[in-house]
Motif scaffolding. Structure first.
Motif, mmCIF file in Angstrom:
data_model
loop_
_atom_site.group_PDB
_atom_site.id
_atom_site.type_symbol
_atom_site.label_atom_id
_atom_site.label_comp_id
_atom_site.label_asym_id
_atom_site.label_seq_id
_atom_site.Cartn_x
_atom_site.Cartn_y
_atom_site.Cartn_z
ATOM 1 N N PRO A 241 0.801 -1.227 0.000
ATOM 2 C CA PRO A 241 0.000 0.000 0.000
ATOM 3 C C PRO A 241 0.839 1.284 0.000
ATOM 4 C CG PRO A 241 -0.687 -1.463 1.792
ATOM 5 C CD PRO A 241 0.486 -2.100 1.126
ATOM 6 N N LEU A 242 2.083 1.204 0.414
ATOM 7 C CA LEU A 242 2.937 2.396 0.370
ATOM 8 C C LEU A 242 3.143 2.903 -1.059
ATOM 9 C CD1 LEU A 242 5.753 1.798 3.020
ATOM 10 C CD2 LEU A 242 3.909 3.487 3.081
ATOM 11 N N LEU A 243 3.078 2.035 -2.039
ATOM 12 C CA LEU A 243 3.215 2.482 -3.425
ATOM 13 C C LEU A 243 2.100 3.445 -3.818
ATOM 14 C CD1 LEU A 243 4.410 -0.671 -5.383
ATOM 15 C CD2 LEU A 243 5.670 1.436 -4.919
ATOM 16 N N ARG A 244 0.866 3.157 -3.371
ATOM 17 C CA ARG A 244 -0.249 4.079 -3.647
ATOM 18 C C ARG A 244 0.034 5.440 -3.012
ATOM 19 N NH1 ARG A 244 -3.256 -0.480 -2.464
ATOM 20 N NH2 ARG A 244 -3.782 0.285 -0.399
ATOM 21 N N TRP A 245 0.569 5.413 -1.803
ATOM 22 C CA TRP A 245 0.881 6.665 -1.122
ATOM 23 C C TRP A 245 1.923 7.454 -1.916
ATOM 24 C CZ3 TRP A 245 4.971 9.305 0.856
ATOM 25 C CH2 TRP A 245 4.651 10.408 1.655
ATOM 26 N N PHE A 246 2.991 6.803 -2.329
ATOM 27 C CA PHE A 246 4.022 7.508 -3.097
ATOM 28 C C PHE A 246 3.469 8.035 -4.421
ATOM 29 C CE2 PHE A 246 7.162 5.547 -0.267
ATOM 30 C CZ PHE A 246 8.017 6.623 -0.082
ATOM 31 N N ARG A 247 2.615 7.268 -5.084
ATOM 32 C CA ARG A 247 2.012 7.757 -6.334
ATOM 33 C C ARG A 247 1.217 9.033 -6.106
ATOM 34 N NH1 ARG A 247 0.797 1.927 -7.886
ATOM 35 N NH2 ARG A 247 2.108 1.568 -9.697
ATOM 36 N N ALA A 248 0.480 9.086 -5.000
ATOM 37 C CA ALA A 248 -0.380 10.234 -4.720
ATOM 38 C C ALA A 248 0.379 11.406 -4.105
ATOM 39 C CB ALA A 248 -1.522 9.824 -3.785
ATOM 40 N N GLU A 249 1.280 11.126 -3.181
ATOM 41 C CA GLU A 249 1.907 12.183 -2.377
ATOM 42 C C GLU A 249 3.314 12.582 -2.827
ATOM 43 O OE1 GLU A 249 0.124 13.748 -0.115
ATOM 44 O OE2 GLU A 249 -1.552 12.383 -0.445
ATOM 45 N N GLU A 250 4.088 11.646 -3.340
ATOM 46 C CA GLU A 250 5.468 11.952 -3.730
ATOM 47 C C GLU A 250 5.844 11.232 -5.023
ATOM 48 O OE1 GLU A 250 8.517 12.051 -0.673
ATOM 49 O OE2 GLU A 250 6.977 11.843 0.872
ATOM 50 N N PRO A 251 5.125 11.503 -6.098
ATOM 51 C CA PRO A 251 5.402 10.789 -7.351
ATOM 52 C C PRO A 251 6.826 11.022 -7.873
ATOM 53 C CG PRO A 251 3.897 12.619 -7.733
ATOM 54 C CD PRO A 251 4.046 12.479 -6.244
ATOM 55 N N HIS A 252 7.440 12.128 -7.495
ATOM 56 C CA HIS A 252 8.808 12.407 -7.942
ATOM 57 C C HIS A 252 9.819 11.443 -7.315
ATOM 58 C CE1 HIS A 252 8.311 14.607 -4.175
ATOM 59 N NE2 HIS A 252 9.628 14.591 -4.052
ATOM 60 N N ARG A 253 9.419 10.666 -6.322
ATOM 61 C CA ARG A 253 10.318 9.697 -5.693
ATOM 62 C C ARG A 253 10.123 8.267 -6.210
ATOM 63 N NH1 ARG A 253 12.558 13.024 -2.180
ATOM 64 N NH2 ARG A 253 11.301 14.239 -0.739
ATOM 65 N N LEU A 254 9.185 8.059 -7.114
ATOM 66 C CA LEU A 254 8.902 6.707 -7.600
ATOM 67 C C LEU A 254 10.115 6.052 -8.249
ATOM 68 C CD1 LEU A 254 5.297 7.127 -9.018
ATOM 69 C CD2 LEU A 254 5.987 5.832 -6.983
ATOM 70 N N ASP A 255 10.983 6.836 -8.875
ATOM 71 C CA ASP A 255 12.144 6.225 -9.518
ATOM 72 C C ASP A 255 13.207 5.773 -8.507
ATOM 73 O OD1 ASP A 255 13.140 8.758 -8.868
ATOM 74 O OD2 ASP A 255 14.217 8.991 -10.756
#
Length: 179
Positions: free
Chosen positions: A82-96
């Motif tokens: 579920p942390l991936l959903r959080w990163f997509r919504a809140e910090e997409p610039h950190r997905l890489d």
């Protein structure tokens, strides 16, 4: 048979949701060492001139760049975390900076994923070398060693680990995706 052997240390964080350990379900980190062993795909005796299987700089260059720029200090999460959903919504610039795995990012899984990624790099560089083994030391007392075809062991055959680029997931395009 001659093998080229090299090591690299990297820092990482992960969490394991499916293994039944509450302690490992909380994000935590390790400083790990990955050791790779490479063999020539067409072994031959030393030639009496250069006397090497492959120059070390060429054999380890792409691999070390990937470990240093993509794996080091990455957060390792399962594709269903579920942390991936959080990163997509809140910090997409950190997905890489998130290394995404098919299931919990255990050391066993990472060994297989790393063996597949290294194999992709070596094939793209002419296929003169092949992966003999990958070992990851998670702690000074625990390590996992893998030898064989990683695709026979991985829960998913397709993903970033099959591409000879700098990717660590399939949800973000890293700034330096080209190999």
């Amino acid at each position: 048979m001659l093998e080229l052997v090299f090591r690299r240390r990297f820092a990482m964080a992960h969490r394991l949701l499916l293994g039944g350990s509450e302690q490992c379900a909380v994000p935590h980190g390790h400083t790990e060492t990955v050791t790779v062993r490479l063999r020539a795909t067409g072994p031959a005796p030393l030639d009496g001139a250069a006397n090497m299987v492959e120059p070390f700089a060429r054999a380890k260059g792409t691999w070390h760049r990937w470990i240093d720029t993509r794996v080091d200090h990455a957060l390792q999460l399962a594709a269903t975390d579920p942390l991936l959903r959080w990163f997509r919504a809140e910090e997409p610039h950190r997905l890489d900076r998130i290394l995404v795995t098919p299931g919990d990012p255990t050391t066993e899984l990472l060994c297989c994923l790393f063996a597949a990624k290294l194999g992709a790099f070596l094939a793209a560089e002419g296929g003169r070398l092949a992966v003999a083994a990958v070992e990851i030391e998670e702690t000074p007392t625990n390590s996992v060693r893998f030898a064989g075809d990683p695709l026979d062991w991985l829960p998913a055959r397709e993903g970033w680990w099959r591409r000879p680029d700098m990717s660590i997931n399939d949800i973000a395009v890293p700034r330096d995706r080209a190999a």
